[in-house]
Enzyme design. Structure first.
Site, PDB file in Angstrom:
ATOM      1  N   GLN A 164       0.831  -1.199   0.000  1.00  0.00           N
ATOM      2  CA  GLN A 164       0.000   0.000   0.000  1.00  0.00           C
ATOM      3  C   GLN A 164       0.870   1.255   0.000  1.00  0.00           C
ATOM      4  OE1 GLN A 164      -2.110  -0.590   3.723  1.00  0.00           O
ATOM      5  NE2 GLN A 164      -0.212  -1.309   4.620  1.00  0.00           N
ATOM      6  N   HIS A 198      -7.926   3.984  19.989  1.00  0.00           N
ATOM      7  CA  HIS A 198      -7.247   2.825  20.569  1.00  0.00           C
ATOM      8  C   HIS A 198      -7.811   2.413  21.924  1.00  0.00           C
ATOM      9  CE1 HIS A 198      -3.916   4.077  17.689  1.00  0.00           C
ATOM     10  NE2 HIS A 198      -4.268   2.873  17.309  1.00  0.00           N
ATOM     11  N   ASN A 245       0.642 -12.419   7.267  1.00  0.00           N
ATOM     12  CA  ASN A 245      -0.765 -12.252   6.924  1.00  0.00           C
ATOM     13  C   ASN A 245      -1.650 -12.665   8.096  1.00  0.00           C
ATOM     14  OD1 ASN A 245      -3.450 -13.035   5.874  1.00  0.00           O
ATOM     15  ND2 ASN A 245      -2.569 -12.489   3.900  1.00  0.00           N
ATOM     16  N   GLY A 246      -2.434 -11.735   8.613  1.00  0.00           N
ATOM     17  CA  GLY A 246      -3.274 -12.012   9.768  1.00  0.00           C
ATOM     18  C   GLY A 246      -4.378 -13.006   9.488  1.00  0.00           C
ATOM     19  N   ASP A 305      -7.831  -4.805  14.362  1.00  0.00           N
ATOM     20  CA  ASP A 305      -7.486  -3.390  14.209  1.00  0.00           C
ATOM     21  C   ASP A 305      -6.949  -3.155  12.801  1.00  0.00           C
ATOM     22  OD1 ASP A 305      -6.830  -0.764  14.576  1.00  0.00           O
ATOM     23  OD2 ASP A 305      -5.135  -1.132  15.910  1.00  0.00           O
ATOM     24  N   PRO A 308      -4.808  -4.841   1.564  1.00  0.00           N
ATOM     25  CA  PRO A 308      -4.473  -5.981   2.425  1.00  0.00           C
ATOM     26  C   PRO A 308      -5.489  -6.246   3.524  1.00  0.00           C
ATOM     27  CG  PRO A 308      -3.059  -4.104   2.913  1.00  0.00           C
ATOM     28  CD  PRO A 308      -3.819  -3.761   1.661  1.00  0.00           C
TER      29      PRO A 308
END
Length: 287
Positions: A36, A67, A143-144, A162, A169
């Site tokens: 990105q 947050h 990669n989550g 989050d 992505p």
């Protein structure tokens, strides 16, 4: 993105649905990572800010509105908080809030873009604070979605999603199969928290994402608050539980201790945030 040069700085704008949101200041750095475009911008109003693909993500002087509010309803509601997972969160703000809890033993932070982490550490260190030095933090640059898919059942007490907006992505973080995997790896007495966009500027995305979470989890509720740099200023987070709605009932001893460290979040604020659902949004979620 639009920049208009003048002696007092440039306007850096985000365009969404025929509406423009901007701050005045100066660009510090901009680069294209493997995933990105990343921009660090020093605004006159809110200090240094992070943009991903021309969208505002966070800024030094208003990041706590985001947050604190994505983290504490989950960590104050979960029965235990020994092991916590954050997907995204490369600026370190959510990790900082999680690490306030002394009971927390292990925090896995899964960020796909190492340049988000590196640039945040370099230019936005006030947001992450000392989280990067905390031995309980395990940063994984991967990669989550795959991390969640590969994790064992009942692995985590709390999961915090989050991610950024549902493009690039982060697009896969707004997928029903992803939330099913989150349900599988969340302990029965745990809580999931996810950012679910603005009910004003991104109503369709908000409605669809909350409905998706409600289809997967027995208990799920959106919470509403304000984040000044986001489109319309109104934002949402959705919290979900499996056995009972733990996200609605903070553990008092834990909440009282944590709220003393917060600028925005408190049990009272949280109650108001859950009650603040707009009537039209509530009706659409019931359809």
């Amino acid at each position: 993105m639009f920049e208009n040069e003048n002696p007092n700085g440039s306007w850096l704008d985000e365009y969404q649905n025929d509406v423009r949101y901007g701050l005045k200041g100066k660009k510090i750095i901009e680069e294209i990572s493997n995933f990105q475009k990343i921009t660090i911008f020093e605004s006159n109003r809110y200090g240094k800010a992070l943009l991903l693909d021309n969208c505002w993500m966070t800024a030094e002087y208003q990041e706590k509105q985001y947050h604190e509010c994505i983290v504490h309803p989950a960590l104050c509601g979960s029965k235990e908080i020994n092991k916590v997972l954050i997907i995204g969160g490369g600026d370190g703000g959510s990790a900082r809030e999680c690490l306030k809890y002394q009971e927390l033993k292990n925090l896995d932070l899964i960020e796909i873009d190492k340049r988000v982490v590196e640039l945040s550490q370099q230019y936005l260190s006030v947001i992450g604070g000392n989280c990067w030095k905390d031995q309980r933090l395990n940063l994984k640059l991967t990669n989550g979605i795959n991390w969640v898919k590969d994790a064992k059942d009942n692995s985590y007490d709390v999961i915090i999603i989050d991610g950024s907006d549902p493009k690039g992505p982060a697009k896969g973080l707004f997928n029903k199969d992803f939330f099913k995997d989150c349900h599988r790896i969340l302990k029965p007495d745990g809580v999931l928290g996810a950012q679910t966009e603005s009910p004003e500027s991104f109503e369709d995305i908000h409605i669809n994402t909350v409905k998706m979470i409600k289809e997967v989890f027995k208990y799920a509720d959106p919470l509403y608050g304000y984040v000044p740099i986001y489109p319309s200023g109104i934002w949402s987070w959705t919290f979900a539980s499996i056995k009972k709605p733990r996200h609605l009932y903070p553990i008092i001893s834990r909440a009282n201790t944590i709220s003393k460290t917060c600028q925005v979040w408190s049990p009272r604020w949280q109650r108001g945030g859950f009650d603040a659902i707009p009537a039209n949004i509530e009706r659409k979620l019931q359809q």
